[in-house]
Structures are given as C-alpha cells and as structure tokens.
Design a protein around this motif. Structure first.
Motif, PDB file in Angstrom:
ATOM      1  N   ASP A   1      47.563  28.106  72.108  1.00 11.94           N
ATOM      2  CA  ASP A   1      48.227  27.039  71.356  1.00 11.94           C
ATOM      3  C   ASP A   1      49.296  26.353  72.191  1.00 11.94           C
ATOM      4  O   ASP A   1      49.371  25.117  72.267  1.00 11.94           O
ATOM      5  CB  ASP A   1      48.832  27.618  70.074  1.00 11.94           C
TER       6      ASP A   1
ATOM      7  N   ARG B   1      39.606  32.698  69.263  1.00  8.30           N
ATOM      8  CA  ARG B   1      40.782  33.491  68.901  1.00  8.30           C
ATOM      9  C   ARG B   1      41.036  33.473  67.397  1.00  8.30           C
ATOM     10  O   ARG B   1      41.402  34.490  66.790  1.00  8.30           O
ATOM     11  CB  ARG B   1      42.005  32.977  69.662  1.00  8.30           C
ATOM     12  N   SER B   2      40.852  32.318  66.762  1.00 11.29           N
ATOM     13  CA  SER B   2      41.091  32.238  65.323  1.00 11.29           C
ATOM     14  C   SER B   2      40.132  33.148  64.561  1.00 11.29           C
ATOM     15  O   SER B   2      40.508  33.780  63.564  1.00 11.29           O
ATOM     16  CB  SER B   2      40.949  30.794  64.843  1.00 11.29           C
TER      17      SER B   2
ATOM     18  N   ASN C   1      47.774  34.448  71.527  1.00  9.14           N
ATOM     19  CA  ASN C   1      47.965  33.180  70.822  1.00  9.14           C
ATOM     20  C   ASN C   1      48.486  32.084  71.732  1.00  9.14           C
ATOM     21  O   ASN C   1      48.753  30.969  71.279  1.00  9.14           O
ATOM     22  CB  ASN C   1      48.940  33.364  69.646  1.00  9.14           C
TER      23      ASN C   1
ATOM     24  N   GLN D   1      51.861  35.053  65.593  1.00  8.16           N
ATOM     25  CA  GLN D   1      51.881  33.623  65.865  1.00  8.16           C
ATOM     26  C   GLN D   1      53.297  33.083  65.878  1.00  8.16           C
ATOM     27  O   GLN D   1      53.634  32.219  66.695  1.00  8.16           O
ATOM     28  CB  GLN D   1      51.031  32.878  64.827  1.00  8.16           C
TER      29      GLN D   1
ATOM     30  N   GLN E   1      38.043  31.342  56.025  1.00  2.99           N
ATOM     31  CA  GLN E   1      38.988  31.035  57.105  1.00  2.99           C
ATOM     32  C   GLN E   1      38.545  29.812  57.887  1.00  2.99           C
ATOM     33  O   GLN E   1      39.366  28.976  58.284  1.00  2.99           O
ATOM     34  CB  GLN E   1      39.111  32.249  58.036  1.00  2.99           C
TER      35      GLN E   1
ATOM     36  N   SER F   1      32.474  30.549  63.336  1.00  2.69           N
ATOM     37  CA  SER F   1      32.686  31.667  62.418  1.00  2.69           C
ATOM     38  C   SER F   1      31.368  32.322  62.041  1.00  2.69           C
ATOM     39  O   SER F   1      31.291  33.543  61.877  1.00  2.69           O
ATOM     40  CB  SER F   1      33.407  31.175  61.159  1.00  2.69           C
TER      41      SER F   1
ATOM     42  N   GLU G   1      40.623  28.646  71.455  1.00  4.73           N
ATOM     43  CA  GLU G   1      41.313  28.662  70.158  1.00  4.73           C
ATOM     44  C   GLU G   1      40.350  29.002  69.022  1.00  4.73           C
ATOM     45  O   GLU G   1      40.679  29.788  68.122  1.00  4.73           O
ATOM     46  CB  GLU G   1      41.958  27.300  69.904  1.00  4.73           C
TER      47      GLU G   1
ATOM     48  N   SER H   1      41.293  37.015  65.593  1.00  7.41           N
ATOM     49  CA  SER H   1      42.602  37.426  65.070  1.00  7.41           C
ATOM     50  C   SER H   1      42.554  37.624  63.560  1.00  7.41           C
ATOM     51  O   SER H   1      43.061  38.615  63.028  1.00  7.41           O
ATOM     52  CB  SER H   1      43.663  36.381  65.428  1.00  7.41           C
ATOM     53  N   TRP H   2      41.958  36.672  62.857  1.00  7.51           N
ATOM     54  CA  TRP H   2      41.898  36.748  61.388  1.00  7.51           C
ATOM     55  C   TRP H   2      41.096  37.971  60.951  1.00  7.51           C
ATOM     56  O   TRP H   2      41.575  38.789  60.163  1.00  7.51           O
ATOM     57  CB  TRP H   2      41.271  35.460  60.863  1.00  7.51           C
TER      58      TRP H   2
ATOM     59  N   GLN I   1      34.467  24.839  63.765  1.00  7.12           N
ATOM     60  CA  GLN I   1      35.015  26.102  63.279  1.00  7.12           C
ATOM     61  C   GLN I   1      34.008  26.869  62.426  1.00  7.12           C
ATOM     62  O   GLN I   1      33.861  28.087  62.550  1.00  7.12           O
ATOM     63  CB  GLN I   1      36.294  25.850  62.482  1.00  7.12           C
TER      64      GLN I   1
ATOM     65  N   ARG J   1      40.710  26.381  58.257  1.00  2.65           N
ATOM     66  CA  ARG J   1      41.109  25.739  59.500  1.00  2.65           C
ATOM     67  C   ARG J   1      40.582  24.304  59.587  1.00  2.65           C
ATOM     68  O   ARG J   1      41.223  23.428  60.150  1.00  2.65           O
ATOM     69  CB  ARG J   1      40.620  26.556  60.701  1.00  2.65           C
TER      70      ARG J   1
END
Length: 457
Positions: free
Chosen positions: A239, A336-337, A236, A364, A147, A280, A333, A340-341, A276, A151
């Motif tokens: 964004d 959250r990414s 979300n 989303q 993921q 992660s 963000e 959420s994933w 990112q 991104r």
C-alpha cells in the motif's frame, strides 16, 4: 474449489451477496462510508492548511498522532464485539465519527483538533474491524466472496469520493466537503440500523472455518497468532509502495513525466474493481490463502525490482517501468488482501474470533503509521539497492508467513479431530430406562455403538 459466483458476474453478486439482505445493506453502507472517506482523504490536508491555518509541520504531526490513535481502535472493537452486537457497535462508531467530524467545523487550534482527529481515526479503524467481524458471521464459508465484493465497492466509493472532492476543491467548498463526509457516516449508520443481526460475536455459533484451537487464551497470549499479525505488518507495505514510494520515486529519482502520478491510482482502482472477485475465486479458502502468499512475495519483489531499474532509464522507459510497477504492485495487493483476510479468520479460534480479528486489524494501522517513514527515510535514501533489499525482505517474510500459517492450520485441524473424537467417546451409552427401550433394543443399540465411530457433534 468452492464456487464464489452464480454466473451473473459482479452485478449478480451484489444483488445476491453471501449473507443475503443484511450483507447487501452492509455493502451499500460500506460504499457510502468509503465515498465519504475518499472525500476526506482528498481534502483533509487542504482543509487543515487553508481553513484552520495550520502549517505543514503541524498537519503532519496531527495526522501522525491520529494514525497512532487509530491502532487502538481495532483491538478495542474486537474485544467489545465479544459482548455487544456488532450492529450496535458499528452504529456507535458511525455516530462517533459524525460528532467528531462535525466538531472540526468549530475548531481551529492544534490543541483542540488533536483529540478530535485522533478519535475520528480510532472510530474509523474500529468500524473496519467490526465490518470484518460482521462478514465472518453473516457470510460464513463464502466470506472470501463477501470480502472481494467489499473491496470492489470500497474502491468504487474511494474513486467517487475523490471525484466529489475534486469538484469541491475547485470551487473552494472546504466546509461542504467536511459535511459530506459526516453525511456519509449518517447514511451508513441508517443502513446498518436496517440490518437484523443482533447476536454478540462471542455468542454466535459458527460451523465454518478452522476452529480447532482451544478457546480461552485470548489473542495476546497466543504466540502463533501474534506472529501472524506481526508478520502481516510489513506484508501490508504494498500500500505504501504504491501510494507513497512510487509517486515520490518518479518525482525525485526519474525523468518520467509527472502526469503519470494520477495514472497509478487509476490503474490500481480499475484493477481492484475488475479483478478482486476473480482473484478471490482463484485463491479461495485457507489453502488458497496460503498459496496467495507465495504469489504476493514474487509480485512485490518484481515491483521493487522494476522501481530499481527505472532510476537509470530514459524518460520514456522510466515511465513505462513505473506504470508496470503500478500493475505488478496492484497484483500483490490483490493477493495480499485475499491472504490477510482469510488467514486472519481461519487462524483464530471460533469462540474468540472477534477479539482475534481486532488484533489482526492492527497490522494495517501500524503499517500506515510506520510505512511512509520507512519508505522515504530508509528505502529511497538507499537508492535502487534499497528497493532491491526491500523486495527481497518482503519475499522472504511472505515465505515465513506461508510456512507458519500452513503449520498452524494443520495443527488446528488435528486438534479439532481429536476433540471431536473425545466428545464422541464421552457421550453416555443409551440405557433401557433413559431411552424407553426393551432389553433387545438396548442390546442392539450397544452393538451399533461398538462398530460405528462416534458421531461428530
């Protein structure tokens, strides 16, 4: 914490992503797809205005209705992925978008454009859900790394697409930009065609993640998962804060220079590309995703607070506060990414994961439709207090999501343990006839069964 890298950084991860060759092809396809999406995002409004002759009100209505249609694409794709291979469905989504985008070149009336643009948006959201399902199947426990790579390449694609659009718009090549978008879907479809995975998600066997919930209820009757998906809608909003609220607030409520508006996008893109993967790795796995929710609430509340302060600041300080807002909201963000994933996957029962991810994918889409009116019509209308209220609400909702997700994960783990014990207890005891053993060997086997716990299936 599991390692998400091999010590070679981003380039090494892209060369050897989790999932191997298929994942590498998909990431390249997603980069090409998002490049076309960047071209579309930067040029579509001008195309509808300049080439087709629609006024601003009709363009807004066209995109708004299409956004609502896009909400349907996610659950439909998730349900179909339970029966048909993700690979086949994703190719179909790309072909659908090639056809609908191509039709734009031949249409100029609002009535004809509306269903075509709606179908394009539905195909786009369906493709994004199918990409998520693919990642869970191929990357397994390393889906967080996949993921993050996704991104990273997606943001690089958006940036490249925006640059291509800037060149095309400068010379008035509106139709060429539409063709470039269609071409990106064709290349993406060909890359997906080269992958090997053909098993429907509903038949795929996974030994990873939290699969303790009983299958068979479906996501629409699973109140716990629906609560997660509903809470994920307002979570979300970072964004819309960044893309809509921040630029409009600068222009209408501060004395900061307008040239800062593109800086916000640059800051966001660079931070996502560079950070990112580290984020992660820092919040890896379901427990890390739950912790990321706490950081998200703090970051988004801080960003809203900075926006509120900028209203009464001198031009120089207002500009600095707004750039700081872009940084802090981008941190939100990134968090959250991750959350959420990972939680969308881990909170879903494994046998029905594709259908559940289709429901999660709606969050989303709903936010993109409802978020801009909320920010412009309610938050900004209330002034600085509106931003402070929004920050407090989002921080509170992130805390609710964190507690609910933690409880569900624990319940799923406990349920999985019970089912493993029940399955072990239900195994038939070995017999002399079935095993072909003598009485002494059979007696020894029964003795081992009495003193050893049943093996997990």
């Amino acid at each position: 914490m599991r390692r998400t890298g091999n010590g070679t950084g981003l380039i090494g991860q892209l060369r050897r992503p989790p999932g191997g060759r298929d994942a590498r092809l998909m990431l390249f396809g997603q980069f090409v797809d998002r490049t076309g999406t960047g071209v579309w995002a930067a040029s579509s409004v001008l195309y509808f205005t300049v080439v087709t002759g629609l006024d601003a009100a009709r363009v807004g209505l066209l995109l708004g209705v299409a956004g609502v249609a896009g909400i349907v694409g996610s659950p439909l794709a998730g349900r179909l992925a339970m029966t048909f291979p993700v690979r086949t469905l994703l190719i179909a989504c790309h072909l659908l978008r090639i056809g609908t985008v191509g039709l734009l070149l031949a249409l100029d009336s609002f009535a004809a454009l509306l269903p075509v643009v709606a179908a394009t948006f539905a195909g786009d959201r369906a493709a994004k859900t199918l990409e998520m399902v693919f990642a869970t199947e191929v990357a397994g426990e390393r889906r967080g790394t996949y993921q993050a790579l996704f991104r990273t390449v997606a943001n690089a694609g958006y940036a490249l697409g925006a640059g291509i659009a800037a060149v095309g718009l400068a010379v008035g090549a509106y139709r060429a930009l539409i063709l470039a978008n269609a071409l990106s879907f064709l290349v993406a479809a060909l890359l997906v065609r080269c992958t090997r995975r053909r098993t429907p998600a509903g038949l795929a066997k996974s030994a990873t993640g939290h699969g303790g919930s009983p299958a068979g209820r479906g996501p629409w009757r699973d109140r716990g998962y629906l609560r997660f998906a509903l809470l994920d809608i307002p979570l979300n909003l970072d964004d819309t804060i960044l893309m809509v609220g921040l630029p409009l607030w600068l222009v209408t409520c501060t004395d900061a220079p307008h040239l800062l508006v593109p800086v916000f996008l640059v800051v966001n893109t660079v931070m996502v590309v560079l950070l990112q993967l580290p984020f992660s790795a820092r919040f890896d796995g379901p427990e890390g995703a739950v912790r990321a929710l706490r950081g998200y609430g703090l970051a988004v509340a801080a960003g809203c607070g900075l926006l509120a302060l900028s209203a009464r600041a001198p031009a120089l300080w207002a500009g600095a506060l707004l750039v700081a807002t872009a940084v802090v909201v981008t941190v939100a963000e990134l968090l959250r990414s991750v959350s959420s994933w990972e939680l969308a996957v881990c909170l879903a029962p494994v046998p029905e994961r594709a259908a559940y991810l289709g429901v999660a994918g709606m969050s989303q889409s709903v936010q993109k439709s409802a978020g801009p009116p909320l920010i412009t019509g309610a938050v900004m209308a209330a002034g600085p207090l509106g931003w402070l209220a929004l920050g407090g609400v989002l921080a509170g909702l992130s805390a609710v999501q964190m507690r609910a997700s933690s409880r569900r994960l624990k319940a799923m783990d406990a349920g999985a343990v019970v089912r493993r014990e029940q399955a072990g207890a239900a195994l038939p005891a070995p017999t002399e006839q079935a095993a072909g053993l003598g009485p002494a060997a059979a007696t020894a086997g029964h003795a081992r069964d009495r003193v050893s716990p049943p093996a997990a299936p």
